[in-house]
Design an enzyme around this catalytic site. Structure first.
Site, PDB file in Angstrom:
ATOM      1  N   GLY A   4       0.701  -1.314  -0.060  1.00  0.00           N
ATOM      2  CA  GLY A   4       0.163   0.003  -0.075  1.00  0.00           C
ATOM      3  C   GLY A   4       0.855   1.296   0.054  1.00  0.00           C
ATOM      4  O   GLY A   4       0.164   2.408  -0.351  1.00  0.00           O
ATOM      5  N   LEU A  49       4.686   1.832  -5.451  1.00  0.00           N
ATOM      6  CA  LEU A  49       4.456   2.253  -6.837  1.00  0.00           C
ATOM      7  C   LEU A  49       3.008   2.123  -7.435  1.00  0.00           C
ATOM      8  O   LEU A  49       2.529   2.967  -7.867  1.00  0.00           O
ATOM      9  CB  LEU A  49       5.451   1.396  -7.496  1.00  0.00           C
ATOM     10  N   TYR A  85      13.932 -13.746  -9.498  1.00  0.00           N
ATOM     11  CA  TYR A  85      12.416 -13.110  -9.304  1.00  0.00           C
ATOM     12  C   TYR A  85      11.547 -13.201 -10.323  1.00  0.00           C
ATOM     13  O   TYR A  85      10.332 -13.533 -10.009  1.00  0.00           O
ATOM     14  CB  TYR A  85      12.882 -11.152  -9.748  1.00  0.00           C
ATOM     15  N   ILE A 140       6.947  -0.279 -15.129  1.00  0.00           N
ATOM     16  CA  ILE A 140       6.071   0.687 -14.344  1.00  0.00           C
ATOM     17  C   ILE A 140       6.796   1.857 -14.015  1.00  0.00           C
ATOM     18  O   ILE A 140       7.859   1.806 -13.153  1.00  0.00           O
ATOM     19  CB  ILE A 140       5.368   0.104 -13.071  1.00  0.00           C
ATOM     20  N   ASP A 197      23.317  -4.191 -19.882  1.00  0.00           N
ATOM     21  CA  ASP A 197      22.239  -3.417 -20.660  1.00  0.00           C
ATOM     22  C   ASP A 197      20.678  -4.418 -20.397  1.00  0.00           C
ATOM     23  O   ASP A 197      19.763  -3.722 -20.765  1.00  0.00           O
ATOM     24  CB  ASP A 197      22.394  -4.127 -22.212  1.00  0.00           C
TER      25      ASP A 197
HETATM   26  O1  GFB Z   1      15.910  -4.152 -16.324  1.00  0.00           O
HETATM   27  P1  GFB Z   1      15.163  -2.955 -17.207  1.00  0.00           P
HETATM   28  O2  GFB Z   1      13.927  -3.717 -18.034  1.00  0.00           O
HETATM   29  O3  GFB Z   1      14.376  -2.265 -16.007  1.00  0.00           O
HETATM   30  O4  GFB Z   1      15.752  -1.901 -18.051  1.00  0.00           O
HETATM   31  P2  GFB Z   1      14.426  -1.928 -14.464  1.00  0.00           P
HETATM   32  C1  GFB Z   1      16.868  -1.097 -17.522  1.00  0.00           C
HETATM   33  C2  GFB Z   1      17.528  -0.719 -18.659  1.00  0.00           C
HETATM   34  O5  GFB Z   1      18.197   0.582 -18.440  1.00  0.00           O
HETATM   35  C3  GFB Z   1      18.807  -1.477 -18.977  1.00  0.00           C
HETATM   36  C4  GFB Z   1      19.458   0.871 -18.468  1.00  0.00           C
HETATM   37  O6  GFB Z   1      19.255  -1.401 -20.562  1.00  0.00           O
HETATM   38  C5  GFB Z   1      19.923  -0.663 -18.267  1.00  0.00           C
HETATM   39  O7  GFB Z   1      21.027  -0.755 -18.709  1.00  0.00           O
HETATM   40  N1  GFB Z   1      19.710   1.648 -17.364  1.00  0.00           N
HETATM   41  C6  GFB Z   1      20.638   2.742 -17.506  1.00  0.00           C
HETATM   42  C7  GFB Z   1      19.656   1.641 -15.962  1.00  0.00           C
HETATM   43  N2  GFB Z   1      20.958   3.441 -16.516  1.00  0.00           N
HETATM   44  C8  GFB Z   1      20.462   2.665 -15.460  1.00  0.00           C
HETATM   45  C9  GFB Z   1      20.139   2.899 -14.110  1.00  0.00           C
HETATM   46  O8  GFB Z   1      20.734   3.774 -13.375  1.00  0.00           O
HETATM   47  N3  GFB Z   1      19.430   1.925 -13.384  1.00  0.00           N
HETATM   48  C10 GFB Z   1      18.765   0.759 -13.910  1.00  0.00           C
HETATM   49  N4  GFB Z   1      18.117  -0.098 -13.270  1.00  0.00           N
HETATM   50  N5  GFB Z   1      18.791   0.666 -15.393  1.00  0.00           N
HETATM   51  C11 GFB Z   1      13.396  -4.087 -13.847  1.00  0.00           C
HETATM   52  C12 GFB Z   1      13.690  -5.559 -13.902  1.00  0.00           C
HETATM   53  O9  GFB Z   1      14.295  -3.375 -14.098  1.00  0.00           O
HETATM   54  O10 GFB Z   1      12.052  -3.983 -14.688  1.00  0.00           O
HETATM   55  C13 GFB Z   1      12.682  -5.960 -12.901  1.00  0.00           C
HETATM   56  O11 GFB Z   1      14.711  -5.785 -13.449  1.00  0.00           O
HETATM   57  C14 GFB Z   1      11.064  -5.775 -13.508  1.00  0.00           C
HETATM   58  O12 GFB Z   1      12.667  -7.407 -12.726  1.00  0.00           O
HETATM   59  C15 GFB Z   1      11.028  -4.408 -14.148  1.00  0.00           C
HETATM   60  O13 GFB Z   1      10.625  -6.706 -14.332  1.00  0.00           O
HETATM   61  C16 GFB Z   1       9.885  -4.444 -14.999  1.00  0.00           C
HETATM   62  O14 GFB Z   1      16.051  -1.676 -14.100  1.00  0.00           O
HETATM   63  O15 GFB Z   1      13.642  -0.873 -14.045  1.00  0.00           O
END
Ligand code: GFB
Length: 316
Positions: A10, A13, A129, A159, A261
Site C-alpha cells: 500500500g 508504486l 525474481y 512501471i 544492458d
Molecule cells: O531491467 P530493465 O527492464 O528495467 O531495463 P529496470 C533497464 C535498462 O536501463 C537497461 C538501463 O538497459 C539498463 O542498462 N539503465 C541505464 C539503467 N541506467 C540505469 C540505472 O541507473 N538503473 C537501471 N536499473 N537501469 C526491472 C527488472 O528493471 O524491470 C525487474 O529488473 C522488473 O525485474 C521491471 O521486471 C519491469 O532496471 O527498471
C-alpha cells in the site's frame, strides 16, 4: 456491510494509488509482515475483504535483481504464497495478483503474449525474481481450477511514477535515472548512465496501472493473465533525453558500457486489454515523467531511496 478491498504493497508504486480511496484498505510493511504466514493469517482474519489487489513484492531494477537474487526469490515466493492462500482461507472471492514483464522467456517469439510465459527460461539478470513471479501464476491457475475462485494476474510492463524507490544502485531505471540526474545537476558532476542506451522498453505510468487494475478486479475472470501495456517501445537513450530536458540538466552525459544492458527488447502484445478497453487513454510518457520529477524534487528529503533506505525492503 460495506465491501472492502485490501491492497497489499500500500505504500508502493502501484498500491499507494489506492490510499484514501473509498472502500479500499491499504497495507504497508508496518501493518503486516507478508513473508510470515502467521502474521498474514492474523491480519487478514481481523477484517472481511471482498477482494484483494496483491501489489506487494520485493522489487528492484536490473541492479537489485542481480545483487539480491536469493532474497528476491525467497521473499516473493513467501509473500505470494501466504497472501493467495490466506485470501482463500478467509473466503476472499476475488483477487488480482501482480506478475511482471520479466516473467517472459528471454528467447521467445515477439511480441510477448499471455500465452508464452512459461515457454523457456527468463533472462539470467532477473531469473530468481521471474521464477518466483511465475509461481504466482501457477498458484492462481491451480486455485481457480480446484476452488473455482475469481483469482487472476496482471502483467504490467516497466512501471514508473511517484512513490517508487529512487535508490541509485538497485532501483528501477526511471527513478534511478531521475535521482542520478538530480545529483549530477546539484553537484556539477557528469551524469553516468548504465549500458549503451539502445535497449527498448515499454513504460507504463503507475496511475494508469492502478486504473486498469481496478477494472481487472471487477471485470476480468480468466485463467490467463492480462498484459497491461501501451505496446509502445522507447529506447533508454530517449528516456534519458526527456529526463535531462525536464530536469534542466546542462552537464556532461557518460555511457558506462561496462554496466549491463539487460534484455535488448521485451515488446508486448496489448491486444487483450485493448479489446476490453478500446478507449483507455494511456498517459504520454513525457507527461508522466514530468509529474514524477516534480513530485521527486518537492519531496526529496522524505522519499524512498534518497536517504540510503535499502531496496531490500521495498514493495511494488
Ligand atoms: O531491467 P530493465 O527492464 O528495467 O531495463 P529496470 C533497464 C535498462 O536501463 C537497461 C538501463 O538497459 C539498463 O542498462 N539503465 C541505464 C539503467 N541506467 C540505469 C540505472 O541507473 N538503473 C537501471 N536499473 N537501469 C526491472 C527488472 O528493471 O524491470 C525487474 O529488473 C522488473 O525485474 C521491471 O521486471 C519491469 O532496471 O527498471
Amino acid at each position: 456491510m460495506s465491501k472492502k478491498i485490501l491492497v497489499t504493497g500500500g505504500n508502493g508504486l502501484v498500491g499507494s494509488n489506492f490510499k484514501g480511496k473509498k472502500n479500499y484498505v491499504t497495507w504497508g510493511r508496518d501493518h503486516c509482515d507478508l513473508r510470515n504466514k502467521y502474521s498474514v493469517e492474523k491480519s487478514m482474519s481481523e477484517e472481511i475483504f471482498d477482494g484483494v489487489i496483491h501489489a506487494a513484492a520485493k522489487v528492484g531494477g536490473l541492479g537489485g535483481n542481480m545483487n539480491f537474487k536469493g532474497e528476491f526469490f525467497y521473499e516473493n515466493i513467501m509473500i505470494n504464497t501466504n497472501v493467495i492462500e490466506t485470501a482463500r482461507k478467509t473466503r476472499v472471492e476475488n483477487l488480482v495478483c501482480f506478475l511482471s514483464t520479466c516473467v517472459f522467456p528471454n528467447d521467445v517469439e515477439y511480441p510477448l503474449t499471455e500465452k508464452n510465459i512459461h515457454m523457456g527460461p527468463p533472462h539470467f539478470s532477473n531469473d530468481a525474481y521471474a521464477y518466483a513471479k511465475r509461481m504466482a501464476d501457477i498458484q492462481i491457475r491451480a486455485y481457480r481450477e480446484q476452488y473455482g475462485l475469481n483469482y487472476k494476474s496482471v502483467i504490467p510492463t516497466n512501471i514508473y511514477g511517484i512513490n517508487d524507490n529512487f535508490d541509485i544502485e538497485n532501483g528501477h531505471v526511471v527513478p534511478s535515472l531521475i535521482h542520478k540526474c538530480y545529483i549530477a545537476r546539484e553537484t556539477n558532476t557528469p551524469l553516468t548512465i548504465w549500458g549503451s542506451g539502445k535497449p527498448l522498453r515499454e513504460f507504463i505510468y503507475n496511475k494508469d496501472v492502478a486504473k486498469l487494475t481496478e477494472w481487472v478486479l471487477h471485470n476480468y475472470n480468466e485463467d490467463e493473465p492480462i498484459i497491461l501495456s501501451t505496446s509502445e517501445e522507447i529506447s533508454i537513450k530517449e528516456v534519458v533525453d526527456m529526463i535531462i530536458e525536464i530536469m534542466n540538466f546542462k552537464g556532461e552525459v557518460k555511457w558506462d558500457i561496462n554496466k549491463p544492458d539487460g534484455q535488448y527488447r521485451k515488446p508486448s502484445d496489448n491486444s487483450k486489454i485493448k479489446h476490453y478497453l478500446p478507449n483507455f487513454k494511456f498517459t504520454p510518457i513525457y507527461k508522466g515523467l514530468s509529474e514524477t520529477i516534480s513530485w521527486f524534487e518537492t519531496n526529496y528529503d522524505k522519499i524512498r531511496g534518497t536517504k540510503n533506505q535499502s531496496i531490500v525492503t521495498s514493495q511494488q
